[in-house]
Design an enzyme around this catalytic site. Structure first.
Site, PDB file in Angstrom:
ATOM      1  NE  ARG A 223      33.858  48.479  14.327  1.00  0.00           N
ATOM      2  CZ  ARG A 223      34.161  48.501  15.632  1.00  0.00           C
ATOM      3  NH1 ARG A 223      33.427  49.202  16.485  1.00  0.00           N
ATOM      4  NH2 ARG A 223      35.179  47.804  16.075  1.00  0.00           N
TER       5      ARG A 223
ATOM      6  NE  ARG B  81      39.066  44.565  18.659  1.00  0.00           N
ATOM      7  CZ  ARG B  81      38.295  45.178  17.770  1.00  0.00           C
ATOM      8  NH1 ARG B  81      38.317  44.798  16.506  1.00  0.00           N
ATOM      9  NH2 ARG B  81      37.521  46.153  18.135  1.00  0.00           N
TER      10      ARG B  81
ATOM     11  NE  ARG C  64      39.067  47.800  25.154  1.00  0.00           N
ATOM     12  CZ  ARG C  64      38.519  48.598  24.216  1.00  0.00           C
ATOM     13  NH1 ARG C  64      38.530  49.893  24.350  1.00  0.00           N
ATOM     14  NH2 ARG C  64      37.970  48.053  23.155  1.00  0.00           N
TER      15      ARG C  64
ATOM     16  NE  ARG D 132      38.669  49.715  14.563  1.00  0.00           N
ATOM     17  CZ  ARG D 132      38.121  49.736  15.778  1.00  0.00           C
ATOM     18  NH1 ARG D 132      37.110  50.552  16.042  1.00  0.00           N
ATOM     19  NH2 ARG D 132      38.568  48.957  16.724  1.00  0.00           N
TER      20      ARG D 132
ATOM     21  CE  LYS E 242      33.165  49.526  24.003  1.00  0.00           C
ATOM     22  NZ  LYS E 242      33.066  48.325  23.131  1.00  0.00           N
TER      23      LYS E 242
HETATM   24  P1  ADP Z   1      31.832  49.515  19.868  1.00  0.00           P
HETATM   25  O1  ADP Z   1      32.146  50.967  20.013  1.00  0.00           O
HETATM   26  O2  ADP Z   1      31.197  48.932  21.094  1.00  0.00           O
HETATM   27  O3  ADP Z   1      32.990  48.711  19.395  1.00  0.00           O
HETATM   28  P2  ADP Z   1      30.205  50.323  17.565  1.00  0.00           P
HETATM   29  O4  ADP Z   1      29.321  51.395  18.109  1.00  0.00           O
HETATM   30  O5  ADP Z   1      31.307  50.721  16.675  1.00  0.00           O
HETATM   31  O6  ADP Z   1      30.719  49.378  18.744  1.00  0.00           O
HETATM   32  O7  ADP Z   1      29.259  49.277  16.796  1.00  0.00           O
HETATM   33  C1  ADP Z   1      29.808  48.108  16.178  1.00  0.00           C
HETATM   34  C2  ADP Z   1      29.088  47.850  14.833  1.00  0.00           C
HETATM   35  O8  ADP Z   1      27.737  47.459  15.081  1.00  0.00           O
HETATM   36  C3  ADP Z   1      28.983  49.092  13.943  1.00  0.00           C
HETATM   37  O9  ADP Z   1      29.045  48.637  12.608  1.00  0.00           O
HETATM   38  C4  ADP Z   1      27.622  49.680  14.273  1.00  0.00           C
HETATM   39  O10 ADP Z   1      27.077  50.421  13.185  1.00  0.00           O
HETATM   40  C5  ADP Z   1      26.810  48.420  14.543  1.00  0.00           C
HETATM   41  N1  ADP Z   1      25.784  48.601  15.587  1.00  0.00           N
HETATM   42  C6  ADP Z   1      25.834  49.397  16.695  1.00  0.00           C
HETATM   43  N2  ADP Z   1      24.707  49.261  17.440  1.00  0.00           N
HETATM   44  C7  ADP Z   1      23.934  48.348  16.800  1.00  0.00           C
HETATM   45  C8  ADP Z   1      22.634  47.776  17.072  1.00  0.00           C
HETATM   46  N3  ADP Z   1      21.941  48.103  18.148  1.00  0.00           N
HETATM   47  N4  ADP Z   1      22.165  46.864  16.171  1.00  0.00           N
HETATM   48  C9  ADP Z   1      22.890  46.517  15.067  1.00  0.00           C
HETATM   49  N5  ADP Z   1      24.113  47.012  14.756  1.00  0.00           N
HETATM   50  C10 ADP Z   1      24.629  47.927  15.610  1.00  0.00           C
HETATM   51  P1  ADP Z   2      36.177  48.439  20.086  1.00  0.00           P
HETATM   52  O1  ADP Z   2      35.268  49.067  21.075  1.00  0.00           O
HETATM   53  O2  ADP Z   2      35.545  48.299  18.760  1.00  0.00           O
HETATM   54  O3  ADP Z   2      36.829  47.204  20.581  1.00  0.00           O
HETATM   55  P2  ADP Z   2      38.162  50.567  20.389  1.00  0.00           P
HETATM   56  O4  ADP Z   2      38.207  51.574  19.320  1.00  0.00           O
HETATM   57  O5  ADP Z   2      37.560  50.963  21.682  1.00  0.00           O
HETATM   58  O6  ADP Z   2      37.426  49.327  19.774  1.00  0.00           O
HETATM   59  O7  ADP Z   2      39.610  50.000  20.676  1.00  0.00           O
HETATM   60  C1  ADP Z   2      40.440  49.516  19.647  1.00  0.00           C
HETATM   61  C2  ADP Z   2      41.743  49.010  20.244  1.00  0.00           C
HETATM   62  O8  ADP Z   2      42.434  50.099  20.886  1.00  0.00           O
HETATM   63  C3  ADP Z   2      41.594  47.962  21.323  1.00  0.00           C
HETATM   64  O9  ADP Z   2      41.480  46.648  20.785  1.00  0.00           O
HETATM   65  C4  ADP Z   2      42.893  48.164  22.113  1.00  0.00           C
HETATM   66  O10 ADP Z   2      43.991  47.585  21.446  1.00  0.00           O
HETATM   67  C5  ADP Z   2      43.068  49.664  22.072  1.00  0.00           C
HETATM   68  N1  ADP Z   2      42.438  50.326  23.231  1.00  0.00           N
HETATM   69  C6  ADP Z   2      41.403  51.196  23.212  1.00  0.00           C
HETATM   70  N2  ADP Z   2      41.085  51.605  24.454  1.00  0.00           N
HETATM   71  C7  ADP Z   2      41.954  50.972  25.298  1.00  0.00           C
HETATM   72  C8  ADP Z   2      42.139  50.954  26.706  1.00  0.00           C
HETATM   73  N3  ADP Z   2      41.351  51.669  27.548  1.00  0.00           N
HETATM   74  N4  ADP Z   2      43.134  50.187  27.205  1.00  0.00           N
HETATM   75  C9  ADP Z   2      43.935  49.459  26.406  1.00  0.00           C
HETATM   76  N5  ADP Z   2      43.806  49.411  25.068  1.00  0.00           N
HETATM   77  C10 ADP Z   2      42.827  50.166  24.512  1.00  0.00           C
END
Ligand code: ADP
Ligand code: ADP
Ligand code: ZN
Length: 213
Positions: free
Chosen positions: A127, A171, A88, A160, A13
């Site tokens: 990541r 998660r 979420r 992280r 995302k």
């Molecule tokens: P989110 O915001 O949904 O948690 P991220 O954009 O941070 O996800 O992506 C999670 C991990 O996967 C990161 O290390 C990112 O570089 C990698 N990643 C994102 N998109 C892809 C893809 N299409 N193929 C492989 N790895 C990806």
């Molecule tokens: P990812 O997409 O990789 O799961 P985020 O950076 O979006 O990670 O979120 C990290 C953490 O921050 C989540 O696991 C949660 O604890 C908190 N968080 C982020 N956005 C929200 C939300 N909209 N509602 C509740 N908790 C949130």
């Protein structure tokens, strides 16, 4: 253009949201980034949020909804935004719908990036995140130009705390239980767009640009 990104933790995302924001010149609003910057700055909100984030749990809606509603009312969000990590939960989605409705607005696209759970744990362990600007990299799939240094802002990259396998599994459970119902919610709203998130980053972005045309 008002866009929300849906998908499991690690689905990509943030990666796509950053590309959308730069292509369409709209702000990228990530609740995760907002919480992490509050933690870094030692604010009260940061202290409260950290307790939940460290356990892989969601931060309560009461600490999250107003924050986002205020943020999207700011001047730079007039022409749209890409929301990443919010909503979420169903109550968050309802709060967003209501806040937008009050201004005669609505979400235009909910982009759901689908990645099977099996792929998520490997993605997360590779990541690397920039706490400076929120950019994310992957040691194999999307490496930074210089090892452990953010291409965008030059700060050091970190693994992280909540990307450790034990927390990632928690998660994912939370995602299936509390966030996945949003897929039906936005299907009913008529704005859901599903994409296969196992494809290359650029391929997915190409598909996003097609659907935003
Ligand atoms: P989110 O915001 O949904 O948690 P991220 O954009 O941070 O996800 O992506 C999670 C991990 O996967 C990161 O290390 C990112 O570089 C990698 N990643 C994102 N998109 C892809 C893809 N299409 N193929 C492989 N790895 C990806
Ligand atoms: P990812 O997409 O990789 O799961 P985020 O950076 O979006 O990670 O979120 C990290 C953490 O921050 C989540 O696991 C949660 O604890 C908190 N968080 C982020 N956005 C929200 C939300 N909209 N509602 C509740 N908790 C949130
Ligand atoms: Zn950076």
């Amino acid at each position: 253009m008002r866009i929300i990104m849906l998908g499991a933790p690690g689905a990509g995302k943030g990666t796509q949201a950053k590309m959308i924001a730069s292509e369409y010149q709209i702000p990228h609003i990530s609740t995760g980034d907002i919480f992490r910057s509050n933690i870094k700055n030692g604010t009260e909100l940061g202290k409260k949020a950290k307790e939940y984030m460290d356990q892989g749990l969601l931060v309560p809606d009461s600490l999250t909804c107003d924050l986002v509603v205020d943020r999207i009312a700011q001047d730079d969000a007039k022409n749209g935004y890409v929301l990443d990590g919010f909503p979420r939960t169903i109550p968050q989605a309802e709060a967003l719908t209501e806040a937008l409705k009050a201004r005669g607005e609505a979400i235009d696209y909910a982009i759901d990036i689908e990645v099977p759970d099996e792929n998520i744990v490997t993605r997360m362990s590779g990541r690397r995140a920039c706490l400076g600007c929120g950019a994310t990299y992957h040691i194999k799939y999307n490496p930074p130009k210089a090892e452990n240094v953010c291409d965008a802002c030059g700060k050091e990259l970190v693994l992280r705390d909540d990307d450790k396998p034990e927390t990632v599994q928690k998660r994912l459970d939370v995602y299936h239980e509390q966030t996945q119902p949003l897929i039906s919610y936005y299907t009913e709203a008529g704005v859901l767009k599903e994409l296969d998130g196992t494809q290359d980053i650029d391929v997915i972005f190409g598909q996003i640009k097609e659907l935003l045309k």
